[in-house]
Scaffold this motif. Structure first.
Motif, mmCIF file in Angstrom:
data_model
loop_
_atom_site.group_PDB
_atom_site.id
_atom_site.type_symbol
_atom_site.label_atom_id
_atom_site.label_comp_id
_atom_site.label_asym_id
_atom_site.label_seq_id
_atom_site.Cartn_x
_atom_site.Cartn_y
_atom_site.Cartn_z
ATOM 1 N N ALA A 171 41.941 45.530 26.519
ATOM 2 C CA ALA A 171 41.887 46.105 27.591
ATOM 3 C C ALA A 171 43.250 46.660 28.184
ATOM 4 C CB ALA A 171 40.902 45.602 28.822
ATOM 5 N N LEU A 172 43.418 47.871 28.755
ATOM 6 C CA LEU A 172 44.630 47.962 29.515
ATOM 7 C C LEU A 172 44.191 47.696 31.139
ATOM 8 C CD1 LEU A 172 47.589 49.134 29.841
ATOM 9 C CD2 LEU A 172 46.599 51.351 30.218
ATOM 10 N N VAL A 173 44.538 47.107 31.652
ATOM 11 C CA VAL A 173 44.288 46.572 33.273
ATOM 12 C C VAL A 173 45.172 46.875 34.280
ATOM 13 C CG1 VAL A 173 42.694 45.115 32.471
ATOM 14 C CG2 VAL A 173 44.623 44.260 33.127
ATOM 15 N N THR A 174 44.861 47.077 35.495
ATOM 16 C CA THR A 174 45.720 46.865 36.843
ATOM 17 C C THR A 174 45.281 45.600 37.377
ATOM 18 O OG1 THR A 174 45.982 49.137 37.037
ATOM 19 C CG2 THR A 174 46.311 47.977 38.747
ATOM 20 N N MET A 175 46.094 44.986 37.785
ATOM 21 C CA MET A 175 46.068 43.488 38.526
ATOM 22 C C MET A 175 46.761 43.592 39.793
ATOM 23 S SD MET A 175 46.624 40.562 35.479
ATOM 24 C CE MET A 175 48.440 40.574 35.691
ATOM 25 N N THR A 176 46.241 43.219 40.983
ATOM 26 C CA THR A 176 46.510 42.924 42.108
ATOM 27 C C THR A 176 46.659 41.494 42.438
ATOM 28 O OG1 THR A 176 45.831 45.133 42.786
ATOM 29 C CG2 THR A 176 46.542 43.586 44.630
ATOM 30 N N VAL A 177 47.798 40.845 42.665
ATOM 31 C CA VAL A 177 47.913 39.457 42.686
ATOM 32 C C VAL A 177 48.467 39.061 43.666
ATOM 33 C CG1 VAL A 177 49.081 37.470 41.025
ATOM 34 C CG2 VAL A 177 48.566 39.451 40.051
ATOM 35 N N VAL A 178 47.943 38.019 44.428
ATOM 36 C CA VAL A 178 48.584 37.615 45.651
ATOM 37 C C VAL A 178 49.175 36.349 45.572
ATOM 38 C CG1 VAL A 178 46.791 38.880 47.013
ATOM 39 C CG2 VAL A 178 46.366 36.569 46.284
#
Length: 118
Positions: free
Chosen positions: A78-85
């Motif tokens: 998978a190609l994913v977008t991650m929003t990491v905090v």
């Protein structure tokens, strides 16, 4: 995203990454399962990343969203977008850096392809 009680704001960082999902552990009575999929088009996960040489691995809360586009490289699911905090995410994640995704167990391994500035 909400900050801490003293009013500090938690920083958010957005990345694009390629992820290879790990098969679920096979039980002796159950035949090997096909490669799993992400739990949904968007899900909360924990990202575990290796730090600089003087630091240990660190875990970060993240929201991961799968792209409808096909994977861009062999061996990735998978190609994913991650929003990491987290305040020090950039010390642990940058293009080319590997990471592990976790939801009660390791469910995948990935590599950051780029940081997305918004």
């Amino acid at each position: 995203m909400a900050g801490s009680r003293d009013g500090d704001v938690v920083k958010r960082y957005k990345y694009q990454a390629l992820v290879a999902l790990l098969p679920e552990e096979a039980h002796s009575a159950v035949p090997a399962a096909p490669r799993p999929a992400l739990p949904g088009p968007a899900c909360r996960i924990v990202v575990r990343a290796a730090g600089p040489p003087a630091h240990q691995d660190k875990m970060f809360s993240a929201l991961i969203t799968a792209s409808d586009a096909s994977p861009r490289a062999p061996d990735f699911d998978a190609l994913v977008t991650m929003t990491v905090v987290g305040d020090d995410v950039v010390d642990y994640l940058s293009p080319g850096e590997p990471f592990t995704i976790w939801r009660g167990r390791d469910i995948g391994r990935g590599v950051v392809t780029r940081r997305i500035f918004v």
